[in-house]
Design a protein around this motif. Sequence first.
Motif, mmCIF file in Angstrom:
data_model
loop_
_atom_site.group_PDB
_atom_site.id
_atom_site.type_symbol
_atom_site.label_atom_id
_atom_site.label_comp_id
_atom_site.label_asym_id
_atom_site.label_seq_id
_atom_site.Cartn_x
_atom_site.Cartn_y
_atom_site.Cartn_z
ATOM 1 N N VAL A 33 0.703 -1.309 -0.094
ATOM 2 C CA VAL A 33 -0.027 0.270 -0.137
ATOM 3 C C VAL A 33 0.900 1.383 -0.002
ATOM 4 C CG1 VAL A 33 -1.552 1.317 1.392
ATOM 5 C CG2 VAL A 33 -1.936 -1.095 1.083
ATOM 6 N N ILE A 34 1.919 1.156 0.927
ATOM 7 C CA ILE A 34 2.857 2.445 0.804
ATOM 8 C C ILE A 34 3.749 2.637 -0.322
ATOM 9 C CG2 ILE A 34 4.909 3.636 2.203
ATOM 10 C CD1 ILE A 34 3.808 1.896 4.804
ATOM 11 N N SER A 35 4.018 1.484 -0.975
ATOM 12 C CA SER A 35 4.782 1.694 -2.292
ATOM 13 C C SER A 35 4.082 2.115 -3.314
ATOM 14 C CB SER A 35 5.405 0.243 -2.474
ATOM 15 O OG SER A 35 6.254 -0.286 -1.558
ATOM 16 N N ALA A 36 2.810 1.557 -3.311
ATOM 17 C CA ALA A 36 1.937 2.026 -4.518
ATOM 18 C C ALA A 36 1.536 3.485 -4.454
ATOM 19 C CB ALA A 36 0.571 1.124 -4.390
ATOM 20 N N LEU A 37 1.297 4.046 -3.239
ATOM 21 C CA LEU A 37 1.227 5.425 -2.936
ATOM 22 C C LEU A 37 2.445 6.168 -3.295
ATOM 23 C CD1 LEU A 37 -0.375 7.838 -2.052
ATOM 24 C CD2 LEU A 37 0.230 7.437 0.324
ATOM 25 N N GLY A 38 3.745 5.841 -3.088
ATOM 26 C CA GLY A 38 4.820 6.362 -3.426
ATOM 27 C C GLY A 38 5.113 6.468 -4.923
ATOM 28 N N GLY A 131 10.816 3.750 0.058
ATOM 29 C CA GLY A 131 11.721 3.386 1.137
ATOM 30 C C GLY A 131 11.045 2.660 2.222
ATOM 31 N N TYR A 132 10.002 3.187 2.769
ATOM 32 C CA TYR A 132 9.363 2.619 3.908
ATOM 33 C C TYR A 132 8.537 1.113 3.460
ATOM 34 C CZ TYR A 132 9.627 6.059 7.486
ATOM 35 O OH TYR A 132 10.070 7.016 8.558
ATOM 36 N N ALA A 162 22.108 -3.727 0.350
ATOM 37 C CA ALA A 162 21.039 -3.536 -0.820
ATOM 38 C C ALA A 162 20.598 -2.158 -1.298
ATOM 39 C CB ALA A 162 19.688 -4.209 -0.267
ATOM 40 N N GLY A 163 20.477 -1.211 -0.574
ATOM 41 C CA GLY A 163 20.405 0.142 -0.931
ATOM 42 C C GLY A 163 21.341 0.775 -1.954
ATOM 43 N N LEU A 164 22.698 0.455 -1.691
ATOM 44 C CA LEU A 164 23.527 1.078 -2.505
ATOM 45 C C LEU A 164 23.653 -0.025 -3.823
ATOM 46 C CD1 LEU A 164 26.564 1.613 -0.023
ATOM 47 C CD2 LEU A 164 24.860 3.185 -0.654
ATOM 48 N N ALA A 194 17.780 8.594 -5.063
ATOM 49 C CA ALA A 194 18.855 8.453 -3.927
ATOM 50 C C ALA A 194 18.189 8.891 -2.655
ATOM 51 C CB ALA A 194 19.620 10.073 -4.049
ATOM 52 N N VAL A 195 16.899 9.623 -2.424
ATOM 53 C CA VAL A 195 16.389 9.540 -1.271
ATOM 54 C C VAL A 195 15.784 8.059 -0.779
ATOM 55 C CG1 VAL A 195 14.024 10.286 -0.136
ATOM 56 C CG2 VAL A 195 15.325 11.817 -1.279
ATOM 57 N N LEU A 196 15.278 7.492 -1.970
ATOM 58 C CA LEU A 196 14.862 6.048 -1.707
ATOM 59 C C LEU A 196 15.857 5.101 -1.153
ATOM 60 C CD1 LEU A 196 12.964 3.400 -2.069
ATOM 61 C CD2 LEU A 196 13.445 3.624 -4.364
#
Length: 213
Positions: A33-38, A131-132, A162-164, A194-196
Amino acid sequence: MAHTIRPLLEMWSRDPARHSPVEDLQGLVSGCVISALGLYLLGSVGLLTGGIAGLAFLLRYVTDWKFGILFFLLNLPFYYLAYRRLGLAFCVKTFFAIALTSVLTDLQPRLVTLEWIHPAWATVLGGLLLGYGLLALYRHRASLGGIGILAVFLQERFGWRAGLVQLAFDLTIMGLAFLVAPPDIVLYSVAGAAVLNLFVAINHRSDRYIAQR
């Protein structure tokens, strides 16, 4: 009363290193749900993101296909890696997460009306929400497929953040974006990536979060 309370208590795992099915389900659904909103916030101002989602955005801009369909189809080849390297459970949960996020992203315009948002603010909010969402999925042994699957595998195999890892792939996607999108949109998109990915790199560590199953 005891017979009523006990099943409710068993919904939560007593083992701190293992999630119960109910805990996994809420983690996966909330992450989607959060990813879809992003993704909706980024797409509402024409911004891109990285990984397979970024590639789906690029193809959406040059075709008439919906983002959700492209996102789902582009992830299909990565299920083999998920199954072979990260296990059947990871593969099944990732398949569920990708399918649900694809559907929710295409439904967002029917659920949310956004009159205006500054691209810079959409960059920050969209990146943080993604990111969340990814953090929730990673902590419940799932991902949004594609580069996310590869990033989790490389972190578990070699200790690479993983983020890098995902940020490196995302910058490649952004480079390709210059071919189809205005420079200012691409630059905002780079900032969003970059934020993500910095958020995920800082907050996702397998040795810090012990519930890995």
